[in-house]
Design a protein around this motif. Sequence first.
Motif, mmCIF file in Angstrom:
data_model
loop_
_atom_site.group_PDB
_atom_site.id
_atom_site.type_symbol
_atom_site.label_atom_id
_atom_site.label_comp_id
_atom_site.label_asym_id
_atom_site.label_seq_id
_atom_site.Cartn_x
_atom_site.Cartn_y
_atom_site.Cartn_z
ATOM 1 N N ARG A 1 9.627 6.181 13.398
ATOM 2 C CA ARG A 1 9.710 7.335 12.490
ATOM 3 C C ARG A 1 8.328 7.718 11.964
ATOM 4 N N VAL A 2 7.526 6.730 11.625
ATOM 5 C CA VAL A 2 6.168 7.002 11.140
ATOM 6 C C VAL A 2 5.338 7.638 12.256
ATOM 7 N N MET A 3 5.461 7.113 13.471
ATOM 8 C CA MET A 3 4.689 7.658 14.584
ATOM 9 C C MET A 3 5.118 9.080 14.937
ATOM 10 N N VAL A 4 6.404 9.397 14.770
ATOM 11 C CA VAL A 4 6.855 10.766 15.002
ATOM 12 C C VAL A 4 6.141 11.710 14.026
ATOM 13 N N LEU A 5 6.025 11.298 12.781
ATOM 14 C CA LEU A 5 5.316 12.100 11.776
ATOM 15 C C LEU A 5 3.864 12.305 12.181
ATOM 16 N N TRP A 6 3.204 11.233 12.608
ATOM 17 C CA TRP A 6 1.796 11.329 12.991
ATOM 18 C C TRP A 6 1.606 12.191 14.234
ATOM 19 N N TRP B 1 2.091 5.034 1.309
ATOM 20 C CA TRP B 1 1.151 6.143 1.212
ATOM 21 C C TRP B 1 0.122 6.115 2.341
ATOM 22 N N ALA B 2 -0.214 4.930 2.839
ATOM 23 C CA ALA B 2 -1.207 4.830 3.908
ATOM 24 C C ALA B 2 -0.715 5.503 5.188
ATOM 25 N N PHE B 3 0.582 5.529 5.385
ATOM 26 C CA PHE B 3 1.151 6.178 6.565
ATOM 27 C C PHE B 3 1.455 7.652 6.305
ATOM 28 N N GLU B 4 1.711 7.982 5.046
ATOM 29 C CA GLU B 4 2.089 9.356 4.685
ATOM 30 C C GLU B 4 0.890 10.250 4.392
ATOM 31 N N VAL B 5 -0.296 9.668 4.276
ATOM 32 C CA VAL B 5 -1.486 10.455 3.956
ATOM 33 C C VAL B 5 -1.808 11.446 5.071
ATOM 34 N N VAL B 6 -1.191 11.268 6.229
ATOM 35 C CA VAL B 6 -1.390 12.215 7.332
ATOM 36 C C VAL B 6 -0.879 13.606 6.955
#
Length: 171
Positions: A55-60, A133-138
């Motif tokens: 899910r995080v990688m999809v966002l990135w 937040w480190a993953f969402e800062v993108v």
Amino acid sequence: MSKRSFVQQLERVGRILEDALTVGLLGFMILLASIQIVLRNTFDLGFFWGDEALRVMVLWVAMAGAVAASRADRHITIDVLSRFLPARVRHVVKTLTAVFTASICGLAAWYSWGFVSMEMEFESTLLGGLPAWAFEVVLPLGFAIISLCYLFHAVKSVTCVLGHCPSEDEP
């Protein structure tokens, strides 16, 4: 080295890094999803962090793709009327559209930074205890870059309106 060639080199390096990040993330996503499927269907187990990481990688990947599309001015547009407009008017419309897009993306960057700040404040975690937040800062970074790209597109369109268009579609 002239200023123009330095900027072109910097842009080229940025493109290469951006494309490498997107391809690398997408490749890792496919690999991780495939491994998860095999592990679940064959051994009835999997990585506990796998679904959340996907899910995080999809966002990135989505943000990297949006930035790449913005850089090349290749976002989805509805431009039926602009095909029939004279070149100068078409560039005026393009300038207004680019300024509007930059403004909206600037607002999205601002509000997504507020979201990331709240995640910092509440100390939310992902992937087994890492700060969310480190993953969402993108999000704020991506929207800010997109906003800057469209500001540059607006400046290019203004130069075309003024009759100094660097490309072959001069007014």
